[in-house]
Design a protein around this motif. Structure first.
Motif, PDB file in Angstrom:
ATOM      1  N   UNK A   9       0.791  -1.427  -0.104  1.00  0.00           N
ATOM      2  CA  UNK A   9       0.004   0.051   0.098  1.00  0.00           C
ATOM      3  C   UNK A   9       0.870   1.370   0.130  1.00  0.00           C
ATOM      4  N   UNK A  10       0.123   2.338   0.038  1.00  0.00           N
ATOM      5  CA  UNK A  10       0.752   3.691  -0.117  1.00  0.00           C
ATOM      6  C   UNK A  10       0.613   4.105   1.090  1.00  0.00           C
ATOM      7  N   UNK A  11       1.786   4.335   1.747  1.00  0.00           N
ATOM      8  CA  UNK A  11       1.881   4.842   3.165  1.00  0.00           C
ATOM      9  C   UNK A  11       1.756   6.501   3.369  1.00  0.00           C
ATOM     10  N   UNK A  12       1.052   6.920   4.216  1.00  0.00           N
ATOM     11  CA  UNK A  12       0.882   8.652   4.181  1.00  0.00           C
ATOM     12  C   UNK A  12       2.192   8.893   4.578  1.00  0.00           C
ATOM     13  N   UNK A  13       2.380  10.470   4.376  1.00  0.00           N
ATOM     14  CA  UNK A  13       3.602  11.049   4.901  1.00  0.00           C
ATOM     15  C   UNK A  13       3.685  11.057   6.416  1.00  0.00           C
ATOM     16  N   UNK A  14       2.454  11.105   7.018  1.00  0.00           N
ATOM     17  CA  UNK A  14       2.469  11.148   8.514  1.00  0.00           C
ATOM     18  C   UNK A  14       2.876   9.975   9.118  1.00  0.00           C
ATOM     19  N   UNK A  15       2.364   8.787   8.528  1.00  0.00           N
ATOM     20  CA  UNK A  15       2.833   7.490   9.187  1.00  0.00           C
ATOM     21  C   UNK A  15       4.267   7.343   8.517  1.00  0.00           C
ATOM     22  N   UNK A  20      11.962   7.872  10.885  1.00  0.00           N
ATOM     23  CA  UNK A  20      12.693   9.168  10.485  1.00  0.00           C
ATOM     24  C   UNK A  20      14.153   8.564  10.289  1.00  0.00           C
ATOM     25  N   UNK A  21      14.536   7.477  10.243  1.00  0.00           N
ATOM     26  CA  UNK A  21      15.849   6.979   9.841  1.00  0.00           C
ATOM     27  C   UNK A  21      15.735   6.684   8.265  1.00  0.00           C
ATOM     28  N   UNK A  49       8.191  -2.418  14.401  1.00  0.00           N
ATOM     29  CA  UNK A  49       7.500  -1.000  14.339  1.00  0.00           C
ATOM     30  C   UNK A  49       6.375  -1.083  13.113  1.00  0.00           C
ATOM     31  N   UNK A  50       7.003  -1.660  12.305  1.00  0.00           N
ATOM     32  CA  UNK A  50       6.116  -1.977  10.881  1.00  0.00           C
ATOM     33  C   UNK A  50       4.894  -2.685  11.347  1.00  0.00           C
ATOM     34  N   UNK A  55       1.702  -2.120   9.170  1.00  0.00           N
ATOM     35  CA  UNK A  55       2.161  -2.022   7.805  1.00  0.00           C
ATOM     36  C   UNK A  55       2.657  -3.561   7.689  1.00  0.00           C
ATOM     37  N   UNK A  56       2.287  -4.059   6.439  1.00  0.00           N
ATOM     38  CA  UNK A  56       2.706  -5.611   6.134  1.00  0.00           C
ATOM     39  C   UNK A  56       3.968  -5.286   5.300  1.00  0.00           C
TER      40      UNK A  56
END
Length: 65
Positions: A9-15, A20-21, A49-50, A55-56
């Motif tokens: 999927x397309x992950x939002x910028x916020x997510x 940050x790394x 964390x994923x 997030x898959x």
């Protein structure tokens, strides 16, 4: 070492800011995250964390230096 993670999927910028790394870029129906992984503990922490964020991860691979 540098790694690439391919996520469904397309992950939002916020997510994506939860990683940050990493840099991220959307591709067809997926999102690529890539950047440095310091050691094995960091790698497993990233996978957790994923998962915690729903997030898959389809694929992960070490990138050439």
């Amino acid at each position: 070492m540098r790694y690439e993670f391919r996520v469904v999927g397309t992950v939002s910028e916020t997510l994506a800011e939860a990683f940050p790394e990493f840099d991220s870029t959307p591709v067809t129906e997926q999102t690529l995250f890539f950047g440095p992984v310091t050691d094995e503990a960091h790698l497993y922490g990233l996978l957790v964390r994923f998962q915690a964020l729903g997030l898959h991860v389809l694929e992960m691979r070490e990138l050439p230096e």
